[in-house]
Scaffold this active site. Structure first.
Site, short mmCIF file in Angstrom:
data_model
loop_
_atom_site.label_atom_id
_atom_site.label_comp_id
_atom_site.label_asym_id
_atom_site.label_seq_id
_atom_site.Cartn_x
_atom_site.Cartn_y
_atom_site.Cartn_z
N GLY A 76 -5.28 5.90 0.93
CA GLY A 76 -6.71 5.94 0.58
C GLY A 76 -7.17 7.36 0.23
O GLY A 76 -7.85 7.57 -0.77
N ASP A 87 -13.63 3.26 6.03
CA ASP A 87 -12.60 3.06 7.06
C ASP A 87 -13.30 2.69 8.36
O ASP A 87 -14.47 3.03 8.56
CB ASP A 87 -11.78 4.35 7.28
CG ASP A 87 -10.37 4.06 7.82
OD1 ASP A 87 -9.40 4.15 7.04
OD2 ASP A 87 -10.25 3.71 9.03
N ARG A 126 3.85 0.52 8.09
CA ARG A 126 5.14 0.25 8.73
C ARG A 126 5.62 1.47 9.51
O ARG A 126 5.50 2.59 9.06
CB ARG A 126 6.15 -0.05 7.63
CG ARG A 126 7.05 -1.17 8.02
CD ARG A 126 7.77 -1.85 6.89
NE ARG A 126 8.05 -1.14 5.69
CZ ARG A 126 9.25 -1.11 5.12
NH1 ARG A 126 10.28 -1.68 5.72
NH2 ARG A 126 9.43 -0.52 3.97
N ASN A 165 -2.57 -7.38 9.99
CA ASN A 165 -3.20 -7.13 8.69
C ASN A 165 -3.93 -8.35 8.13
O ASN A 165 -4.85 -8.20 7.32
CB ASN A 165 -2.17 -6.57 7.72
CG ASN A 165 -1.81 -5.13 8.07
OD1 ASN A 165 -2.44 -4.53 8.94
ND2 ASN A 165 -0.81 -4.57 7.41
N ILE A 214 -3.14 -3.28 -1.68
CA ILE A 214 -1.90 -2.52 -1.47
C ILE A 214 -1.29 -2.84 -0.10
O ILE A 214 -0.10 -2.70 0.13
CB ILE A 214 -2.15 -0.99 -1.58
CG1 ILE A 214 -2.75 -0.63 -2.95
CG2 ILE A 214 -0.87 -0.21 -1.34
CD1 ILE A 214 -2.90 0.87 -3.20
N HIS A 220 7.87 -7.46 -3.28
CA HIS A 220 7.91 -6.01 -3.08
C HIS A 220 9.17 -5.62 -2.32
O HIS A 220 9.49 -6.19 -1.30
CB HIS A 220 6.66 -5.62 -2.28
CG HIS A 220 6.57 -4.16 -2.00
ND1 HIS A 220 6.99 -3.19 -2.88
CD2 HIS A 220 6.09 -3.50 -0.93
CE1 HIS A 220 6.77 -2.01 -2.35
NE2 HIS A 220 6.23 -2.17 -1.17
O1 TXD Z 1 3.73 -0.98 -2.61
C1 TXD Z 1 2.97 -1.19 -1.72
N1 TXD Z 1 2.13 -2.22 -1.80
C2 TXD Z 1 2.92 -0.31 -0.54
C3 TXD Z 1 2.18 -0.77 0.61
C4 TXD Z 1 3.55 0.95 -0.51
C5 TXD Z 1 3.37 1.78 0.57
C6 TXD Z 1 2.56 1.43 1.71
N2 TXD Z 1 2.09 0.10 1.71
C7 TXD Z 1 1.11 -0.35 2.70
O2 TXD Z 1 -0.16 0.22 2.41
C8 TXD Z 1 1.35 0.04 4.13
O3 TXD Z 1 2.33 -0.76 4.72
C9 TXD Z 1 -0.03 -0.20 4.71
O4 TXD Z 1 -0.20 -1.59 4.97
C10 TXD Z 1 -0.98 0.20 3.57
C11 TXD Z 1 -1.70 1.52 3.77
O5 TXD Z 1 -0.77 2.57 3.95
P1 TXD Z 1 -1.27 4.02 4.45
O6 TXD Z 1 -0.06 4.88 4.48
O7 TXD Z 1 -2.45 4.44 3.68
O8 TXD Z 1 -1.71 3.67 5.93
P2 TXD Z 1 -2.71 4.48 6.91
O9 TXD Z 1 -2.64 5.93 6.65
O10 TXD Z 1 -2.44 3.99 8.28
O11 TXD Z 1 -4.14 3.97 6.45
C12 TXD Z 1 -4.60 2.70 6.74
C13 TXD Z 1 -6.05 2.87 7.12
C14 TXD Z 1 -6.27 3.62 8.45
O12 TXD Z 1 -7.05 4.77 8.21
C15 TXD Z 1 -6.98 2.62 9.34
O13 TXD Z 1 -7.98 3.21 10.17
C16 TXD Z 1 -7.61 1.71 8.31
O14 TXD Z 1 -6.62 1.56 7.30
N3 TXD Z 1 -8.00 0.40 8.81
C17 TXD Z 1 -9.09 -0.23 8.36
N4 TXD Z 1 -9.98 0.13 7.42
C18 TXD Z 1 -10.99 -0.72 7.18
N5 TXD Z 1 -11.13 -1.90 7.82
C19 TXD Z 1 -10.23 -2.30 8.75
N6 TXD Z 1 -10.37 -3.48 9.38
C20 TXD Z 1 -9.17 -1.44 9.06
N7 TXD Z 1 -8.11 -1.50 9.92
C21 TXD Z 1 -7.42 -0.37 9.75
#
Ligand code: TXD
Length: 319
Positions: A15, A34, A83, A96, A119, A176
Site C-alpha cells: 500500500g 488502514d 505470508r 483474509n 492483491i 498465482h
Molecule cells: O501477486 C500478488 N497478488 C501478491 C499478493 C504479491 C505479493 C503479496 N501479496 C499479498 O498482498 C500478501 O500476501 C498480502 O495478502 C497482501 C499485502 O501485502 P503487504 O506486504 O502490503 O502486507 P502488509 O504490509 O502486512 O500490509 C497489509 C495491511 C496492514 O497494514 C494491515 O494493518 C492492513 O493491511 N489490514 C487492513 N486494512 C484495512 N482493513 C482491514 N480489515 C485490514 N486488516 C489488515
C-alpha cells in the site's frame, strides 16, 4: 474538474509503495486506508513531504474511516495479513476472507463505481470473495497476480538471454505462483518465440524449465530472503500498470485474475488469463487455443481455485 482519486485499502508495504508510485506519477489524489491507527496518516504525511523535492502535486490522506474513500475512481486492495516464511498462501484464507467482507462493504457503500484491483492473497479466491461482498459488476473487479508473475518470468528470461527486459514478453495463464502456466510458444524476445530462440542456440530447454520453476516459486524466494513479509516493489508496480490502463483507457493486454463466463471452459470463477483493460474495466478476455499440456496445467489452477472457493463458502454462509 476534480482530480482522479485513488484509494488504497491496506497501507502496509505494498500500500505504501503504491502511494509512492501513484504520487510520483501524478495519477491523482491518494487516500491511504488502514485499520492500524495513525500509520496511514504517517505515511501520507511522509510522502506529501517528498512532493516539494520530487515536484509532484497530489493530496495524500491517511485514514481509518471508509467515508474517506467516497467517490474513488480506483481502489487497490492489499488489506490483510501477508505470508510468513513456511506459511502457505492458503493458510491466509480464514483471516483474509473476513477482511474482504469488511472491505467489500466499504467499497459498496462509498465508491460503487470504482475499478477495483485486489492483491490480497490467496489472490484468486480473495478477488472472487471481494466481488461477492462488494456486489460490483464483474468487469470492475480484477485480481493482480499475472502481471507480477510474468514480470518475474521476463526478468529471468532477459537475464538468461542477456537482452533488455523491455524486449521480452511473457504469456502466463492460471493461478498465482505455484500453479502458474507459462506458455513458452507465446513468450518472446522482440517477437521471436522462446522455442525458436532455443533452436537458435540462445538457451536450452533445461534452462527454460529451471526458469519456469524459479518463476513459480518467485514469491516464496523473496519471502525466504526478506525473513519478514513478502515482495512489495514489483507487486505495487504491477498493480499501478493495471490502474493506469483503466484510467487512461490504454486497453493494455495484461494477464489478470478475471471472472470467466465460459472462456477456457470455466464458468463463474476468477482465474488468471490475458485481458484487455480499458475505461470499461475488463473489456475483453483473450482466449487462445491451448495444447494438451497447457490445458492440463490450467486445469490444475482451476481445481485449486475451486477448492479455495469451497473452503470460503464453508467459512462464510453468505457466500
Ligand atoms: O501477486 C500478488 N497478488 C501478491 C499478493 C504479491 C505479493 C503479496 N501479496 C499479498 O498482498 C500478501 O500476501 C498480502 O495478502 C497482501 C499485502 O501485502 P503487504 O506486504 O502490503 O502486507 P502488509 O504490509 O502486512 O500490509 C497489509 C495491511 C496492514 O497494514 C494491515 O494493518 C492492513 O493491511 N489490514 C487492513 N486494512 C484495512 N482493513 C482491514 N480489515 C485490514 N486488516 C489488515
Amino acid at each position: 474538474m476534480a482530480r482522479t482519486k485513488i484509494a488504497l485499502v491496506g497501507s502496509g508495504m505494498i500500500g505504501g509503495t503504491l502511494a509512492h508510485l501513484a504520487a510520483m506519477k501524478e495519477m491523482g489524489d491518494v487516500v491511504l486506508f488502514d485499520i492500524a491507527e495513525g500509520m496511514p496518516a504517517g505515511k501520507a504525511l511522509d510522502l506529501s513531504q517528498a512532493g516539494p523535492v520530487e515536484g509532484f502535486d497530489a493530496n495524500l490522506k491517511g485514514t481509518s474511516d471508509y467515508a474517506d474513500i467516497a467517490g474513488a475512481d480506483v481502489v487497490i486492495v492489499t488489506a490483510g495479513v501477508p505470508r510468513k516464511p513456511g506459511m502457505s498462501r492458503d493458510d491466509l484464507l480464514g483471516i483474509n476472507l473476513k477482511v474482504m467482507k469488511a472491505v467489500g462493504e466499504g467499497i459498496k457503500n462509498n465508491c460503487p463505481d470504482a475499478f477495483v484491483i485486489c492483491i490480497t492473497n490467496p489472490l484468486d479466491a480473495m478477488v472472487w470473495a471481494l466481488r461477492e461482498f462488494s456486489g460490483l459488476p464483474h468487469n470492475k473487479v480484477v485480481g493482480m497476480a499475472g502481471v507480477l508473475d510474468s514480470a518475474r518470468f521476463r526478468h529471468f528470461l532477459a537475464t538468461e538471454f542477456d537482452v533488455s527486459m523491455e524486449d521480452v514478453t511473457a504469456f502466463v495463464l492460471g493461478g498465482h505462483g505455484d500453479t502458474m502456466v507459462p506458455i513458452l510458444e507465446y513468450s518472446t524476445v522482440a517477437g521471436i518465440p522462446v522455442p525458436d530462440l532455443i533452436k537458435m542456440g540462445w538457451s536450452t530447454q533445461e534452462k527454460m524449465d529451471a526458469i519456469v520453476k524459479r518463476t513459480r516459486g518467485g514469491g516464496g524466494e523473496i519471502v525466504g530472503l526478506l525473513g519478514n513479509g513478502s515482495a512489495y516493489y514489483a507487486p505495487a508496480t504491477a498493480a499501478i500498470q493495471m490502474a493506469e490502463s483503466y484510467l487512461k483507457d490504454k486497453k493494455r493486454v495484461l494477464p489478470c485474475a478475471a471472472h470467466l463466463t465460459g472462456q477456457y471452459g470455466v464458468d463463474g470463477l476468477y482465474v488468471g488469463v490475458p485481458v484487455v483493460i480499458g475505461a470499461n474495466g475488463v473489456e475483453r478476455i483473450v482466449e487462445i487455443a491451448l495444447d494438451d499440456e497447457a490445458q492440463k496445467g490450467f486445469q490444475v489452477s482451476v481445481d485449486a481455485v475451486n477448492e479455495l472457493l469451497d473452503a470460503c463458502k464453508g467459512l462464510d454462509s453468505s457466500l
